[in-house]
Design an enzyme around this catalytic site. Structure first.
Site, PDB file in Angstrom:
ATOM      1  N   CYS A 196      -3.414  -1.180   6.147  1.00 57.08           N
ATOM      2  CA  CYS A 196      -2.349  -0.206   5.932  1.00 57.08           C
ATOM      3  C   CYS A 196      -2.846   1.155   6.395  1.00 57.08           C
ATOM      4  O   CYS A 196      -4.044   1.348   6.567  1.00 57.08           O
ATOM      5  CB  CYS A 196      -2.022  -0.061   4.455  1.00 57.08           C
TER       6      CYS A 196
ATOM      7  N   ARG B   4       3.392   5.868   4.033  1.00 59.46           N
ATOM      8  CA  ARG B   4       2.447   4.873   4.557  1.00 59.46           C
ATOM      9  C   ARG B   4       3.125   3.797   5.409  1.00 59.46           C
ATOM     10  O   ARG B   4       4.339   3.626   5.363  1.00 59.46           O
ATOM     11  CB  ARG B   4       1.779   4.217   3.375  1.00 59.46           C
TER      12      ARG B   4
ATOM     13  N   ASN C 248      -5.214  -1.674   0.812  1.00 62.86           N
ATOM     14  CA  ASN C 248      -6.200  -2.730   0.631  1.00 62.86           C
ATOM     15  C   ASN C 248      -7.625  -2.194   0.790  1.00 62.86           C
ATOM     16  O   ASN C 248      -7.904  -1.406   1.698  1.00 62.86           O
ATOM     17  CB  ASN C 248      -5.939  -3.812   1.672  1.00 62.86           C
TER      18      ASN C 248
HETATM   19  C1  LIG Z   1      -1.282  -6.098   0.062  1.00 58.87           C
HETATM   20  C2  LIG Z   1      -0.918  -4.620  -0.016  1.00 58.87           C
HETATM   21  C3  LIG Z   1      -1.869  -3.849   0.859  1.00 58.87           C
HETATM   22  C4  LIG Z   1      -1.541  -4.098   2.284  1.00 58.87           C
HETATM   23  C5  LIG Z   1      -2.772  -4.458   2.995  1.00 58.87           C
HETATM   24  O1  LIG Z   1      -3.664  -3.665   3.109  1.00 58.87           O
HETATM   25  N1  LIG Z   1      -2.813  -5.710   3.505  1.00 58.87           N
HETATM   26  C6  LIG Z   1      -3.899  -6.153   4.309  1.00 58.87           C
HETATM   27  C7  LIG Z   1      -4.419  -7.495   3.908  1.00 58.87           C
HETATM   28  S1  LIG Z   1      -5.939  -7.682   4.739  1.00 58.87           S
HETATM   29  O2  LIG Z   1      -6.915  -6.779   4.145  1.00 58.87           O
HETATM   30  O3  LIG Z   1      -5.709  -7.383   6.176  1.00 58.87           O
HETATM   31  O4  LIG Z   1      -6.312  -9.113   4.551  1.00 58.87           O
HETATM   32  C8  LIG Z   1      -1.001  -4.069  -1.431  1.00 58.87           C
HETATM   33  C9  LIG Z   1      -0.607  -2.594  -1.494  1.00 58.87           C
HETATM   34  C10 LIG Z   1      -0.045  -2.339  -2.891  1.00 58.87           C
HETATM   35  C11 LIG Z   1      -0.262  -3.670  -3.609  1.00 58.87           C
HETATM   36  C12 LIG Z   1       0.579  -3.969  -4.868  1.00 58.87           C
HETATM   37  C13 LIG Z   1       0.366  -2.864  -5.911  1.00 58.87           C
HETATM   38  C14 LIG Z   1       1.103  -3.171  -7.223  1.00 58.87           C
HETATM   39  C15 LIG Z   1       0.700  -4.554  -7.784  1.00 58.87           C
HETATM   40  C16 LIG Z   1      -0.742  -4.548  -8.302  1.00 58.87           C
HETATM   41  C17 LIG Z   1      -1.093  -5.896  -8.946  1.00 58.87           C
HETATM   42  O5  LIG Z   1      -2.424  -5.848  -9.373  1.00 58.87           O
HETATM   43  C18 LIG Z   1      -0.933  -7.002  -7.919  1.00 58.87           C
HETATM   44  C19 LIG Z   1       0.448  -7.019  -7.347  1.00 58.87           C
HETATM   45  C20 LIG Z   1       0.897  -5.678  -6.744  1.00 58.87           C
HETATM   46  C21 LIG Z   1       2.411  -5.797  -6.485  1.00 58.87           C
HETATM   47  C22 LIG Z   1       0.138  -5.321  -5.446  1.00 58.87           C
HETATM   48  C23 LIG Z   1       0.278  -6.410  -4.365  1.00 58.87           C
HETATM   49  C24 LIG Z   1      -0.516  -6.059  -3.077  1.00 58.87           C
HETATM   50  O6  LIG Z   1      -1.885  -6.066  -3.329  1.00 58.87           O
HETATM   51  C25 LIG Z   1      -0.091  -4.689  -2.501  1.00 58.87           C
HETATM   52  C26 LIG Z   1       1.354  -4.806  -2.000  1.00 58.87           C
END
Ligand SMILES: C[C@H](CCC(=O)NCCS(=O)(=O)O)[C@H]1CC[C@H]2[C@@H]3CC[C@@H]4C[C@H](O)CC[C@]4(C)[C@H]3C[C@H](O)[C@]12C
Length: 325
Positions: free
Chosen positions: A2, A16, A79
């Site tokens: 991100c 973002r 992340n």
């Molecule tokens: C995945 C996303 C980051 C995007 C990213 O960077 N993706 C790369 C993956 S990779 O690194 O390339 O493999 C992040 C950003 C915000 C996060 C939410 C925050 C609230 C909540 C917290 C809870 O504890 C768990 C569930 C919850 C809904 C979270 C889900 C997920 O974690 C979200 C969407």
């Protein structure tokens, strides 16, 4: 992966890109002043600042990915898989679960300075929201309408709140290393560089844009950090809200992940699911999605912010072509 930024153009714009292979069913969610907010270890808040951002709602709790409050503070979770480390609740600390940190800060802080005070005695805990939603490894960018910004990282060494002179955040490695890495790109420039490699040779300037020939363009987080820093630091300010938000999205799209380029599992690709940005002074939340290039807006001040219920808007995902004939 991100990318999150704050862009200055008279007013400040914060938001973002969310890069992932699947959505969570996220929506635009407003948490009004009187919607009670519960925390696992901290006192329940009956009244607080109003929040708008992207979130999923489970058990009537807003799990924000990113958002801003009515005082002009913005916060985004990105992340941080690997370095991120959360701790069990500790006596004498302000224990805040990772999933609570955005609501907690945005409900209570009117500035980055106040957010820093709230974090001074904080311990980010590893409490899961539920079995289905365990704590995810994140770090955070917090910024405000004065332009101040900090990076918040909880690692095995503890909680760090770093001043962020760039006003941008991507993913790994830890923030201080991202800053050190920027030095490697000191020579990147909008201007055509002088021939210093061999001044006696005639090396023709066969193209415009030579100053950014060595600008990284990869999907990885170091490349995106360098590229968005360059783009943001040279972005002009517009003369109107429309011009500013247009510029803002161009900055974020410099590090957009197009489908098909970042394979995270066999035949599964991460891409920029949505990009959002808010005017921190006006409380207007703007977003686009991968499928919908139109800029959509939700103005928090057009809602009843005294309400006790969450207010949600579906994300508009349909591409509408402006047919001209
Ligand atoms: C995945 C996303 C980051 C995007 C990213 O960077 N993706 C790369 C993956 S990779 O690194 O390339 O493999 C992040 C950003 C915000 C996060 C939410 C925050 C609230 C909540 C917290 C809870 O504890 C768990 C569930 C919850 C809904 C979270 C889900 C997920 O974690 C979200 C969407």
């Amino acid at each position: 992966m991100c990318t999150s930024i704050i862009y200055t153009a008279g007013d400040k714009y914060f938001g973002r890109n969310l890069d992932l292979e699947v959505g969570f069913g996220q929506k635009v969610v407003i948490t009004p002043h009187n919607m009670p907010l519960e925390f696992r270890e901290m006192p329940r808040l009956e009244h607080h600042y109003a929040i708008i951002g992207i979130s999923i709602v489970r058990d009537n709790y807003p799990l924000y990915f990113d958002g801003i409050n009515e005082k002009g503070v913005g916060m985004a979770g990105l992340n941080f898989d690997g370095p991120a480390h959360y701790f069990p609740a500790q006596k004498g600390k302000d224990n805040i679960a990772a999933f609570e940190i955005i609501p907690y800060i945005l409900a209570n802080a009117a500035s980055v300075a106040e957010a820093k005070k709230l974090l001074a005695n904080a311990n980010i805990t590893n409490a899961n929201f539920s079995d289905k939603l365990p704590a995810s490894p994140l770090h955070w960018l917090i910024a405000d309408k004065t332009g101040a910004s900090v990076t918040v990282e909880s690692t095995i060494k503890g909680l760090n709140v770093y001043d962020n002179p760039v006003g941008a955040l991507t993913n790994n490695p830890e923030f201080p290393r991202q800053l050190v890495n920027l030095s490697n790109y000191r020579s990147i420039s909008p201007a055509t560089p002088k021939n210093t490699i061999a001044p006696e040779l005639n090396l023709p300037v066969y193209s415009r844009g030579f100053g950014s020939h060595f600008l990284p363009g990869g999907m990885d987080s170091e490349s995106r950090f360098v590229k968005v820093t360059f783009t943001k630091m040279h972005a002009p300010a517009g003369n109107s809200e429309v011009e500013n938000i247009t510029n803002y999205f161009h900055i974020l799209q410099s590090v957009e992940q197009q489908k098909g380029l970042d394979e995270v599992a066999p035949d599964t690709f991460e891409y920029t699911i949505y990009s959002d940005g808010s005017n921190l002074s006006k409380g207007i939340f703007y977003y686009k999605t991968y499928d919908n290039s139109q800029i959509n807006a939700v103005d928090m001040h057009k809602e009843d912010l005294e309400s006790t219920e969450l207010i949600t808007y579906p994300v508009q995902n349909e591409q509408v072509i402006n047919q001209q004939n």
